[in-house]
Structures are given as C-alpha cells and as structure tokens.
Design a protein around this motif. Structure first.
Motif, PDB file in Angstrom:
ATOM      1  N   GLU A  89       0.825  -1.207   0.000  1.00  0.00           N
ATOM      2  CA  GLU A  89       0.000   0.000   0.000  1.00  0.00           C
ATOM      3  C   GLU A  89       0.867   1.267   0.000  1.00  0.00           C
ATOM      4  O   GLU A  89       0.539   2.270  -0.644  1.00  0.00           O
ATOM      5  CB  GLU A  89      -0.916  -0.008   1.226  1.00  0.00           C
ATOM      6  N   SER A  90       1.999   1.209   0.693  1.00  0.00           N
ATOM      7  CA  SER A  90       2.856   2.399   0.779  1.00  0.00           C
ATOM      8  C   SER A  90       3.510   2.754  -0.545  1.00  0.00           C
ATOM      9  O   SER A  90       4.068   3.842  -0.708  1.00  0.00           O
ATOM     10  CB  SER A  90       3.935   2.196   1.854  1.00  0.00           C
ATOM     11  N   LEU A  91       3.424   1.829  -1.514  1.00  0.00           N
ATOM     12  CA  LEU A  91       3.988   2.121  -2.834  1.00  0.00           C
ATOM     13  C   LEU A  91       3.282   3.290  -3.516  1.00  0.00           C
ATOM     14  O   LEU A  91       3.820   3.888  -4.455  1.00  0.00           O
ATOM     15  CB  LEU A  91       3.896   0.871  -3.735  1.00  0.00           C
ATOM     16  N   TYR A  92       2.063   3.610  -3.053  1.00  0.00           N
ATOM     17  CA  TYR A  92       1.334   4.733  -3.654  1.00  0.00           C
ATOM     18  C   TYR A  92       2.224   5.968  -3.763  1.00  0.00           C
ATOM     19  O   TYR A  92       2.324   6.607  -4.813  1.00  0.00           O
ATOM     20  CB  TYR A  92       0.119   5.074  -2.793  1.00  0.00           C
ATOM     21  N   THR A  93       2.866   6.325  -2.647  1.00  0.00           N
ATOM     22  CA  THR A  93       3.698   7.537  -2.635  1.00  0.00           C
ATOM     23  C   THR A  93       5.150   7.262  -2.287  1.00  0.00           C
ATOM     24  O   THR A  93       5.950   8.187  -2.174  1.00  0.00           O
ATOM     25  CB  THR A  93       3.141   8.555  -1.623  1.00  0.00           C
ATOM     26  N   ASN A  94       5.497   5.962  -2.123  1.00  0.00           N
ATOM     27  CA  ASN A  94       6.871   5.605  -1.774  1.00  0.00           C
ATOM     28  C   ASN A  94       7.468   4.634  -2.790  1.00  0.00           C
ATOM     29  O   ASN A  94       8.407   3.914  -2.480  1.00  0.00           O
ATOM     30  CB  ASN A  94       6.907   4.955  -0.384  1.00  0.00           C
ATOM     31  N   GLY A  95       6.893   4.644  -3.982  1.00  0.00           N
ATOM     32  CA  GLY A  95       7.378   3.733  -5.006  1.00  0.00           C
ATOM     33  C   GLY A  95       7.414   4.401  -6.363  1.00  0.00           C
ATOM     34  O   GLY A  95       7.408   5.622  -6.459  1.00  0.00           O
ATOM     35  N   PRO A  96       7.407   3.601  -7.431  1.00  0.00           N
ATOM     36  CA  PRO A  96       7.473   4.157  -8.791  1.00  0.00           C
ATOM     37  C   PRO A  96       6.248   5.006  -9.117  1.00  0.00           C
ATOM     38  O   PRO A  96       5.225   4.936  -8.433  1.00  0.00           O
ATOM     39  CB  PRO A  96       7.525   2.899  -9.670  1.00  0.00           C
ATOM     40  N   ALA A  97       6.354   5.721 -10.208  1.00  0.00           N
ATOM     41  CA  ALA A  97       5.262   6.614 -10.609  1.00  0.00           C
ATOM     42  C   ALA A  97       4.047   5.826 -11.087  1.00  0.00           C
ATOM     43  O   ALA A  97       4.164   4.754 -11.679  1.00  0.00           O
ATOM     44  CB  ALA A  97       5.749   7.525 -11.746  1.00  0.00           C
ATOM     45  N   GLY A  98       2.878   6.379 -10.794  1.00  0.00           N
ATOM     46  CA  GLY A  98       1.658   5.909 -11.449  1.00  0.00           C
ATOM     47  C   GLY A  98       1.046   4.649 -10.890  1.00  0.00           C
ATOM     48  O   GLY A  98       0.240   4.021 -11.567  1.00  0.00           O
ATOM     49  N   GLY A  99       1.368   4.255  -9.663  1.00  0.00           N
ATOM     50  CA  GLY A  99       0.735   3.074  -9.093  1.00  0.00           C
ATOM     51  C   GLY A  99      -0.701   3.358  -8.696  1.00  0.00           C
ATOM     52  O   GLY A  99      -1.039   4.466  -8.272  1.00  0.00           O
ATOM     53  N   GLY A 100      -1.587   2.364  -8.818  1.00  0.00           N
ATOM     54  CA  GLY A 100      -2.981   2.565  -8.434  1.00  0.00           C
ATOM     55  C   GLY A 100      -3.696   1.249  -8.232  1.00  0.00           C
ATOM     56  O   GLY A 100      -3.205   0.172  -8.595  1.00  0.00           O
ATOM     57  N   GLY A 101      -4.878   1.338  -7.631  1.00  0.00           N
ATOM     58  CA  GLY A 101      -5.734   0.153  -7.486  1.00  0.00           C
ATOM     59  C   GLY A 101      -5.194  -0.883  -6.530  1.00  0.00           C
ATOM     60  O   GLY A 101      -5.263  -2.090  -6.799  1.00  0.00           O
ATOM     61  N   VAL A 102      -4.680  -0.433  -5.365  1.00  0.00           N
ATOM     62  CA  VAL A 102      -4.160  -1.398  -4.388  1.00  0.00           C
ATOM     63  C   VAL A 102      -5.302  -2.197  -3.778  1.00  0.00           C
ATOM     64  O   VAL A 102      -6.345  -1.647  -3.410  1.00  0.00           O
ATOM     65  CB  VAL A 102      -3.368  -0.687  -3.273  1.00  0.00           C
ATOM     66  N   ARG A 103      -5.119  -3.495  -3.690  1.00  0.00           N
ATOM     67  CA  ARG A 103      -6.030  -4.382  -2.974  1.00  0.00           C
ATOM     68  C   ARG A 103      -5.196  -5.248  -2.033  1.00  0.00           C
ATOM     69  O   ARG A 103      -4.148  -5.751  -2.432  1.00  0.00           O
ATOM     70  CB  ARG A 103      -6.795  -5.290  -3.935  1.00  0.00           C
ATOM     71  N   THR A 104      -5.650  -5.384  -0.802  1.00  0.00           N
ATOM     72  CA  THR A 104      -4.917  -6.210   0.160  1.00  0.00           C
ATOM     73  C   THR A 104      -5.873  -7.201   0.810  1.00  0.00           C
ATOM     74  O   THR A 104      -7.065  -6.925   0.971  1.00  0.00           O
ATOM     75  CB  THR A 104      -4.265  -5.349   1.258  1.00  0.00           C
ATOM     76  N   ASP A 105      -5.346  -8.346   1.192  1.00  0.00           N
ATOM     77  CA  ASP A 105      -6.170  -9.376   1.816  1.00  0.00           C
ATOM     78  C   ASP A 105      -5.287 -10.231   2.722  1.00  0.00           C
ATOM     79  O   ASP A 105      -4.208 -10.676   2.320  1.00  0.00           O
ATOM     80  CB  ASP A 105      -6.820 -10.254   0.732  1.00  0.00           C
ATOM     81  N   VAL A 106      -5.739 -10.436   3.958  1.00  0.00           N
ATOM     82  CA  VAL A 106      -5.047 -11.321   4.894  1.00  0.00           C
ATOM     83  C   VAL A 106      -6.051 -12.361   5.385  1.00  0.00           C
ATOM     84  O   VAL A 106      -7.126 -12.004   5.884  1.00  0.00           O
ATOM     85  CB  VAL A 106      -4.481 -10.547   6.104  1.00  0.00           C
ATOM     86  N   ARG A 107      -5.713 -13.616   5.225  1.00  0.00           N
ATOM     87  CA  ARG A 107      -6.603 -14.699   5.659  1.00  0.00           C
ATOM     88  C   ARG A 107      -5.815 -15.785   6.374  1.00  0.00           C
ATOM     89  O   ARG A 107      -4.670 -16.064   6.013  1.00  0.00           O
ATOM     90  CB  ARG A 107      -7.325 -15.320   4.456  1.00  0.00           C
ATOM     91  N   GLU A 108      -6.480 -16.381   7.358  1.00  0.00           N
ATOM     92  CA  GLU A 108      -5.852 -17.511   8.026  1.00  0.00           C
ATOM     93  C   GLU A 108      -5.863 -18.711   7.086  1.00  0.00           C
ATOM     94  O   GLU A 108      -6.833 -18.935   6.353  1.00  0.00           O
ATOM     95  CB  GLU A 108      -6.589 -17.865   9.322  1.00  0.00           C
ATOM     96  N   VAL A 109      -4.799 -19.487   7.145  1.00  0.00           N
ATOM     97  CA  VAL A 109      -4.685 -20.678   6.315  1.00  0.00           C
ATOM     98  C   VAL A 109      -4.858 -21.913   7.196  1.00  0.00           C
ATOM     99  O   VAL A 109      -4.191 -22.049   8.231  1.00  0.00           O
ATOM    100  CB  VAL A 109      -3.315 -20.730   5.607  1.00  0.00           C
ATOM    101  N   ILE A 110      -5.777 -22.780   6.805  1.00  0.00           N
ATOM    102  CA  ILE A 110      -5.962 -24.045   7.495  1.00  0.00           C
ATOM    103  C   ILE A 110      -5.288 -25.139   6.677  1.00  0.00           C
ATOM    104  O   ILE A 110      -5.651 -25.373   5.516  1.00  0.00           O
ATOM    105  CB  ILE A 110      -7.454 -24.369   7.684  1.00  0.00           C
ATOM    106  N   GLY A 111      -4.282 -25.774   7.274  1.00  0.00           N
ATOM    107  CA  GLY A 111      -3.605 -26.874   6.601  1.00  0.00           C
ATOM    108  C   GLY A 111      -4.333 -28.182   6.863  1.00  0.00           C
ATOM    109  O   GLY A 111      -5.070 -28.318   7.846  1.00  0.00           O
ATOM    110  N   ILE A 112      -4.130 -29.139   5.984  1.00  0.00           N
ATOM    111  CA  ILE A 112      -4.786 -30.436   6.107  1.00  0.00           C
ATOM    112  C   ILE A 112      -3.749 -31.549   5.988  1.00  0.00           C
ATOM    113  O   ILE A 112      -2.929 -31.553   5.065  1.00  0.00           O
ATOM    114  CB  ILE A 112      -5.855 -30.627   5.006  1.00  0.00           C
ATOM    115  N   VAL A 113      -3.757 -32.463   6.947  1.00  0.00           N
ATOM    116  CA  VAL A 113      -2.994 -33.705   6.850  1.00  0.00           C
ATOM    117  C   VAL A 113      -3.937 -34.849   7.215  1.00  0.00           C
ATOM    118  O   VAL A 113      -5.092 -34.613   7.596  1.00  0.00           O
ATOM    119  CB  VAL A 113      -1.751 -33.700   7.766  1.00  0.00           C
ATOM    120  N   SER A 114      -3.437 -36.067   7.137  1.00  0.00           N
ATOM    121  CA  SER A 114      -4.289 -37.227   7.395  1.00  0.00           C
ATOM    122  C   SER A 114      -3.610 -38.179   8.361  1.00  0.00           C
ATOM    123  O   SER A 114      -2.378 -38.206   8.473  1.00  0.00           O
ATOM    124  CB  SER A 114      -4.586 -37.975   6.084  1.00  0.00           C
TER     125      SER A 114
END
Length: 428
Positions: free
Chosen positions: A381-406
C-alpha cells in the motif's frame, strides 16, 4: 434402483439437482459438498457461533430442491452437515416448516474424533507428528455406509451427515434399497464403483472434461448431472436426462474412473478395498454407459481421518501500473517491497502480470501471525507515494490458512449416532 448426483462440490450448481428430482424417476439423490479443507473451515465458523459450521449454502440449495424431492418421493442424502450436522438438521427442519412441508430428517454424527486423536501419531503425508504441524482445529473420520444405514432405516426424507467417504454416500442408499450385506465384497465393490463415478456430479457428464478441438461437449452451459440405474448384482448404467447439456460416454466415464485414484488395484474406502483393473465401460445407447467388473476385498480395520491445523496467515496484495514503461515500474516496485521486507524471515513471492504497458504487481507471503502478514500488505500500500510513478488500485487481503494432513484411527474408536427431527407440515 435409480440414484442421482445433485452436487459434486461445495460450490456446485443446484439447477441440475432440481431437474433430476423432478424428472429423473429417482429413489435417491445425493449431494456431495465436502472437500478436505471445507470441514476445518466449518469448524472455525462453529467455534465463532454454535449455530454455524454446516454448509453455508444449505438453505439456498434446499429451498428449491426439497419441495420437488419430497413431492416426488426422492430421498435426499448429503454431507452438507459439515462440521455441525445437528445445526444443519435444525435448519432443514425450519426450512420445511416455513414451506409448509412434512418431512423427517435423520442426522448422522460421530465423525468428529478430535477428542480421541493422538497428536503424537505421524501424518500420512510426511511422517511428522500431528502436533508439530500447528494447533489442530479439527479431526474428522471418513465414515462408511455402515454409519448411514440406521439413518436410512428411520424412513427419513433427508439424511444429513458430516464427513463420510464420498462413494459411501451413494453406496449406503444402494445397499439399503437392494438389501445388500455390508460384507458382500463383490456388491460393496460394485456399489462403490457407482458412487465413485457419481461423486463429482457433472464431471461424468462432461464437466471438467471439455477441451475444445480435442474433447467436444455439447451445450456445456446447460450441463446436466448424472444418475445410475443399478441392478441387484451391482451392474449399473450411467446416464443423464434428455434435454440437458453434456454427454455420457466411455471417455467421460473412464476419465472419472481415474479421478483421485493412486492405486487402481487397491482403492481403499471405509466399506471395501476396490480393484478397478477389470472394470468395463460399454456404450449401450446415446448418453448411456454400462459399467461392471469391479472386484472387492474386505474393508480396512482403520478409518482415515482428515486433520485440520492452523498453518499461518496468507497475505495477498497487488498494485497496478499502466502506460509507457509500466512493466519496468512494476518490477521496480517488486524490488522495493522485497528489499523493505528483508530481515522479516518471510518468503515473499512477487510476480508482475500482464502486458508491457498495462500490468499488475502481485505480492504474496505466508506469515506465522496476522500482524506480520499485514506488514506485507502495508508495504504494498505504501507504494502509492513511496514507489514508482503511477501506481494505483491497491487491494490487500489477509486470511488464516488451514492446513490439512491425514492419519488413521481404529474403526472401534469411532461411535456414530442418529438423531431424528420432524417437520409436521404446519407452516410457521
């Protein structure tokens, strides 16, 4: 007897199931809606709210289906109970009452074996102790047909379960209707073969099969689901309704036959060890394939258990760049993010997707806690003003991951129960 397949996974369509219930002249309709990870996610929902944990689409599926199925005397069997079969049963009863329908619901429980799991036991996949994978949140044994027969004996219109081996959902109604003994290995093998072919619904009628130019499937947008006409000796004809899309051919049947089979000589289920090597598929008419030749050996003494554990949190985020030099600006952004996250111990994956003048940077990482995962998203997200020119449309997502074993559990340590709920036909 005739048995249909009304769903092959949690996200399946409901229209083909309603068509089968209306015009299929079925005795039973089975909806298989439970993948390995689905039940662990259901357990998380149940921990947040004791009324949840069953399939979240249960009402949406049953609202159009049950009036048709009950009206035509078609028994519905499904594992949409997921991590909370009793709540699924109560929801189904409420739905019947709201609709002014009379019906009996049998709920099968006992697949949840979390309190009996030995966390020192190794996972089948890697040999590492279960406890070493992370906090265990679910453990569900794959029940067999034996667990469903008492529910079918109640005369239920709807049978709801949690974890049951997919072919067993189909085998149990066949054994119940045709009077098969559960130690009749040839018939257990034949019925399990039918269940294996039907368990993924549209996959045997051309879904997940079509490949334009190589494997043509007519009217895939109107894909119909399969049914099987099963004889008393277990031989069966797989078919689909006329005026529905898709096809049933020896090719679609043979492709589904190999689905999730690692050893054709020893496909293990809770009901039988099935040998596929002599199975024959014969086209007997348009969209009709006869199957036969399954060979069975006695069932295993242990049941497979699907174990869900907390495997961390996944961060997935992105930012777009467009115009001249967009791809070079996106790659610079990727370098900036990976440099700023150096020292966190995270393995960062950064990909630039798209064309030279229009592309998107995708950054992903698996973190042990949500705060560290959020740090990844913050840097993007900080790339908006701390990265290259012209960045836009930031989307972020954090989800818990459930692993599966048997792992495995002795059959003798799994005790199942049946609870019957009634709707008396009086609308609320």
């Amino acid at each position: 007897m005739r048995i249909g397949s009304g769903a092959g996974f949690a996200g399946d369509r409901i229209e083909p199931a309603v068509q089968l219930a209306a015009r299929g002249e079925l005795d039973d309709l089975v909806l298989e809606c439970l993948a390995e990870r689905t039940i662990a996610l259901g357990q998380q929902r149940r921990l947040r709210d004791p009324a949840l944990g069953h399939d979240p689409r249960l009402r949406a599926r049953f609202r159009p289906l049950l009036p048709v199925a009950i009206g035509n005397g078609v028994r519905v069997v499904t594992n949409m109970g997921s991590a909370n079969p009793l709540a699924a049963g109560e929801t189904t009863r409420d739905l019947l009452v709201e609709s002014g329908l009379r019906g009996r619901i049998a709920v099968v429980t006992g697949d949840d074996v979390l309190d009996r799991l030995d966390l020192r036991e190794p996972a089948l996949e890697d040999g590492i102790a279960l406890a070493a994978h992370g906090e265990v949140v679910s453990a569900n044994a794959y029940l067999g047909a034996e667990a469903l027969l008492p529910a079918l004996d109640t005369g239920a219109d709807v049978v709801l379960t949690g974890r049951v081996a997919d072919p067993s959902l189909f085998l149990a109604p066949m054994a119940h209707r045709l009077g098969w003994d559960l130690d009749d290995w040839p018939r257990m093998a034949a019925g399990t073969l039918v269940g294996h072919l039907l368990e993924c619904a549209g996959q045997v009628t051309g879904g997940y099969f079509a490949d334009p130019g190589a494997k043509e499937v007519p009217d895939l947008a109107n894909l119909g689901f399969p049914y099987a006409a099963v004889e008393s000796d277990g031989t069966a004809v797989i078919g689909k309704l006329p005026d529905t899309g898709g096809l049933v051919s020896t090719a679609t049947v043979r492709e589904q036959l190999l689905y999730e089979v690692t050893d054709p000589a020893g496909y293990r289920t809770p009901d039988v060890v099935l040998d596929f090597r002599e199975v024959r598929a014969e086209q007997v008419a348009a969209d009709r394939v006869r199957i036969s030749g399954a060979v069975g050996r006695p069932r295993p003494e242990e049941l497979k258990v699907s174990v869900g554990y907390r495997a961390g949190h996944r961060a997935e985020c992105g930012i777009s760049y467009a115009g001249p030099n967009a791809d070079r600006r996106a790659r610079l952004a990727a370098d900036i993010v990976t440099t700023r996250l150096r020292g966190t111990g995270l393995r960062i994956r950064a990909d630039v997707l798209g064309r030279a003048d229009e592309c998107r940077l995708r950054v992903a990482a698996l973190a042990p806690d949500p705060e560290l995962a959020d740090l990844v998203c913050h840097e993007v997200e900080s790339l908006y003003t701390n990265g290259p020119a012209g960045g836009g449309g930031v989307r972020t997502d954090v989800r818990e991951v459930i692993g599966i074993v048997s792992t495995l559990i002795p059959r003798t340590e799994v005790e199942t129960r049946v609870t019957v709920l009634e709707a008396d036909g009086a609308a609320a």
